[in-house]
Design a protein around this motif. Structure first.
Motif, short mmCIF file in Angstrom:
data_model
loop_
_atom_site.label_atom_id
_atom_site.label_comp_id
_atom_site.label_asym_id
_atom_site.label_seq_id
_atom_site.Cartn_x
_atom_site.Cartn_y
_atom_site.Cartn_z
N LEU A 1 2.07 -2.24 2.47
CA LEU A 1 0.79 -1.74 2.87
C LEU A 1 0.87 -0.54 3.69
O LEU A 1 0.28 0.56 3.43
CB LEU A 1 -0.15 -2.70 3.25
N GLY A 2 1.69 -0.90 4.71
CA GLY A 2 1.74 0.33 5.70
C GLY A 2 2.44 1.37 4.96
O GLY A 2 2.08 2.78 5.33
N TYR B 1 1.42 5.63 4.82
CA TYR B 1 2.32 6.40 5.29
C TYR B 1 2.36 7.68 4.16
O TYR B 1 2.11 8.68 4.68
CB TYR B 1 3.62 5.68 5.72
N ASN B 2 2.66 6.94 2.96
CA ASN B 2 2.62 8.18 2.10
C ASN B 2 1.58 8.95 1.64
O ASN B 2 1.25 9.97 1.18
CB ASN B 2 3.15 7.40 0.70
N LYS B 3 0.52 8.19 2.02
CA LYS B 3 -0.84 8.86 1.67
C LYS B 3 -1.42 9.81 2.97
O LYS B 3 -2.26 10.58 3.13
CB LYS B 3 -2.01 7.94 1.63
N ALA C 1 -1.08 3.18 8.83
CA ALA C 1 0.49 2.77 8.36
C ALA C 1 0.67 2.11 9.91
O ALA C 1 1.69 1.09 9.96
CB ALA C 1 1.02 4.01 8.12
N GLN C 2 0.58 3.05 10.99
CA GLN C 2 1.28 2.16 12.39
C GLN C 2 0.69 1.09 12.56
O GLN C 2 1.48 0.30 13.04
CB GLN C 2 0.63 3.41 13.54
N LYS C 3 -0.79 0.78 12.17
CA LYS C 3 -1.07 -0.54 12.47
C LYS C 3 -0.57 -1.57 11.94
O LYS C 3 -0.08 -2.82 12.31
CB LYS C 3 -2.56 -0.82 12.10
#
Length: 579
Positions: free
Chosen positions: A231-232, A236-238, A244-246
């Motif tokens: 999910l991260g 990230y890709n978006k 993403a960091q969370k």
């Protein structure tokens, strides 16, 4: 062979007696899986031996390595007289994606109960089970006596609705899940699987829905670390860095043993770099390199520390990917080996002497001897250091099976003390170095490919008929023999012999290197997907950055293959530098 002989003679008692002797005494090595499948299949269909047969088949199903026999074992397990065995088998068939087989067995086991819910058999539409039955089906299932079997139908309906992209229907099923619904299966596995399928379909709404459902409803599930990363990585890709960091930080805090940990730390470093927070970016790179040698992202992080943060390679002691030659045919100081030193180390040890002898022939006897030696190590009759010699001799998979088995009492210490050479050994040394020298290729690279292709096993045949240590398809082997004059004395039919298979694979890789002007990344991708596809992918590239090329490979299998081989290659250089 004795068991097979008596089975053909119709002497079931003696057949059973010899089949029972096959049952492994300690751990299950990969080559014994085939024998155990035959053993379980015969015993489970023989009166008085069904329990032992079911135990054999469950061992085959639960074997974690490369397993071509799992489906047959599951189907045989459905012959058991015990409901628990049948339900275990059907559930595993569902989880493994064998929907048609699961449907057939389910339908025959609960036909009368099922017809009560969905009408006459000629009206059944396999892909519309739950849609036809609706909520009434659920309420009736709750009152049914054979609840386990009908719950499996519910599970099957869920899988089918996701497979056929009927997400609305799948959502209805998940919404109906509550504490009093008697479904004894693992919904977390299905949420994870549904999220992965939604990723392939590029359906953002359902990716987030299913992954978040798993994280929210099943926070203790074994797939949570993988889900956090996936999910991260989606965010990230978006370009949604905060989200993403969370998820990556959650993985860092709670699951530092996850296989995704180095990659998550590497991506966190990239996020903080984009934010301009260099000290945090460097700190996360330092965390990433704590992973295992051979992990692609461990070596990527080493490169970032050297190049971006000017940390000396002496402090890191890990070879970075960029320090591997990727732009020209490799000219390296080839390894030398002192055979007298090895003979002195083996001494008069009968088992080790025969082990090395059979390894050069590529025969299965080496697996039996390795299994015997591992049992001796387990009982304290041998030193643990012999595991390194076993790995270098070729039967690495037997050693890994031993290390990962629940019976290995010193698992942690073995991995810490000897893991580098055990997991990245130098088997079939003479042949690899000899043919690497002839073809002007770094021998470490051929070992890196061999690990990914066959785990150093000589007798492996893939579903695409690729064979042996370096997994060449027969037509490719015949073609390279005709093309390369140095192979004129090599018979491609003798692919089981290490020397021949290594010669063929090394020659083919040399051809790929020449075709791609010495570029190792393109050659590795071509070895897996074929050079024609690599030519197509290169044409679509806007620049020549190799990291961008790797991440843009459209085939997931090839993308992961390239990363793993490069990781193995860098791992070899890190372990044996100055060997």
């Amino acid at each position: 062979h004795l068991a097979k002989y008596y089975e053909k003679q119709g002497n079931n008692n003696l057949a059973c007696e010899y089949y029972r002797k096959i049952y492994p005494s300690s751990f299950l090595p990969w080559w014994l899986v085939a024998y155990l499948t035959d053993c379980g299949t015969f015993l489970i269909s023989t009166e008085g031996f069904q329990k032992e047969g079911a135990d054999c088949l469950r061992k085959v199903v639960n074997y974690g390595g490369y397993n071509l026999y799992r489906k047959n074992a599951l189907l045989s397990l459905c012959l058991s007289s015990e409901d628990d065995d049948k339900i275990f088998a059907i559930r595993y068939l569902l989880k493994s994606g064998y929907l048609s087989e699961a449907w057939f067995i389910l339908y025959n086991n609960v036909q009368s109960e099922f017809l009560t819910y969905v009408g006459p058999s000629n009206a059944i539409e396999k892909w519309r089970i739950f849609e036809d039955a609706g909520k009434g089906f659920v309420s009736q299932v709750k009152q049914n006596k054979q609840i386990e079997y009908v719950s499996l139908l519910y599970e099957y309906a869920l899988r089918c609705s996701i497979s056929s992209a009927k997400y609305r229907l799948a959502n209805t099923i998940f919404d109906l899940m509550n504490d009093d619904f008697p479904v004894n299966f693992d919904p977390g596995e299905y949420l994870y699987w549904a999220g992965q399928k939604a990723e392939k379909d590029k359906n953002e709404e359902h990716v987030i829905l299913y992954y978040n459902l798993l994280l929210d409803r099943f926070p203790e599930h074994k797939k949570v670390p993988d889900t956090l990363f996936l999910l991260g990585f989606w965010f990230y890709n978006k370009g949604e860095w905060e989200k993403a960091q969370k998820h990556f930080e959650n993985l860092e805090k709670n699951y530092p043993q996850s296989s995704y940990y180095p990659r998550a730390m590497y991506l966190l470093s990239s996020i903080f770099e984009k934010k301009g927070e260099k000290s945090k970016a460097q700190a996360y790179c330092q965390k990433a390199i704590q992973g295992n040698l051979g992990d692609y992202y461990v070596h990527c992080s080493a490169e970032k520390l050297m190049k971006g943060f000017h940390v000396s390679d002496e402090k890191i002691k890990i070879v970075s990917l960029k320090h591997l030659p990727v732009s020209a045919l490799v000219k390296t100081n080839l390894l030398t080996i002192d055979e007298n030193k090895i003979k002195q180390q083996i001494g008069t040890d009968t088992e080790l002497r025969w082990l090395f002898y059979f390894s050069q022939l590529g025969t299965e006897e080496k697996e039996w001897i390795a299994y015997y030696i591992c049992n001796q190590i387990q009982t304290g009759k041998r030193d643990k250091k012999d595991l390194i010699l076993l790995s270098h001799a070729g039967p690495s998979q037997v050693v890994w099976d031993y290390i990962y088995s629940i019976y290995s009492q010193e698992f942690a210490s073995i991995r810490e003390e000897y893991k580098n050479q055990i997991f990245l050994p130098l088997p079939y040394y003479k042949s690899v170095v000899e043919w690497a020298k002839k073809m002007a290729i770094d021998p470490y690279l051929m070992w890196a490919i061999m690990k990914q292709e066959s785990s150093y096993r000589t007798s492996v045949i893939s579903t695409s008929t690729a064979r042996g240590l370096l997994q060449l398809i027969p037509s490719t082997a015949e073609w390279i023999v005709k093309k390369d004059s140095r192979l004129k004395e090599i018979d491609p039919l003798l692919w089981k012999y290490p020397e021949y298979n290594i010669a063929l694979g090394t020659a083919y890789f040399r051809y790929l290197l020449e075709r791609f002007n010495g570029n190792i990344v393109y050659a590795i991708a071509g070895y897996n997907a074929g050079p024609g596809r690599v030519d197509e992918w290169k044409k679509k590239m806007k620049d020549n950055d190799l990291e961008t090329f790797i991440e843009s490979i459209p085939f997931t299998e090839t993308r992961n293959y390239v990363k793993k081989v490069l990781g193995n290659y860098a791992g070899y250089h890190s372990i044996y530098k100055g060997f």
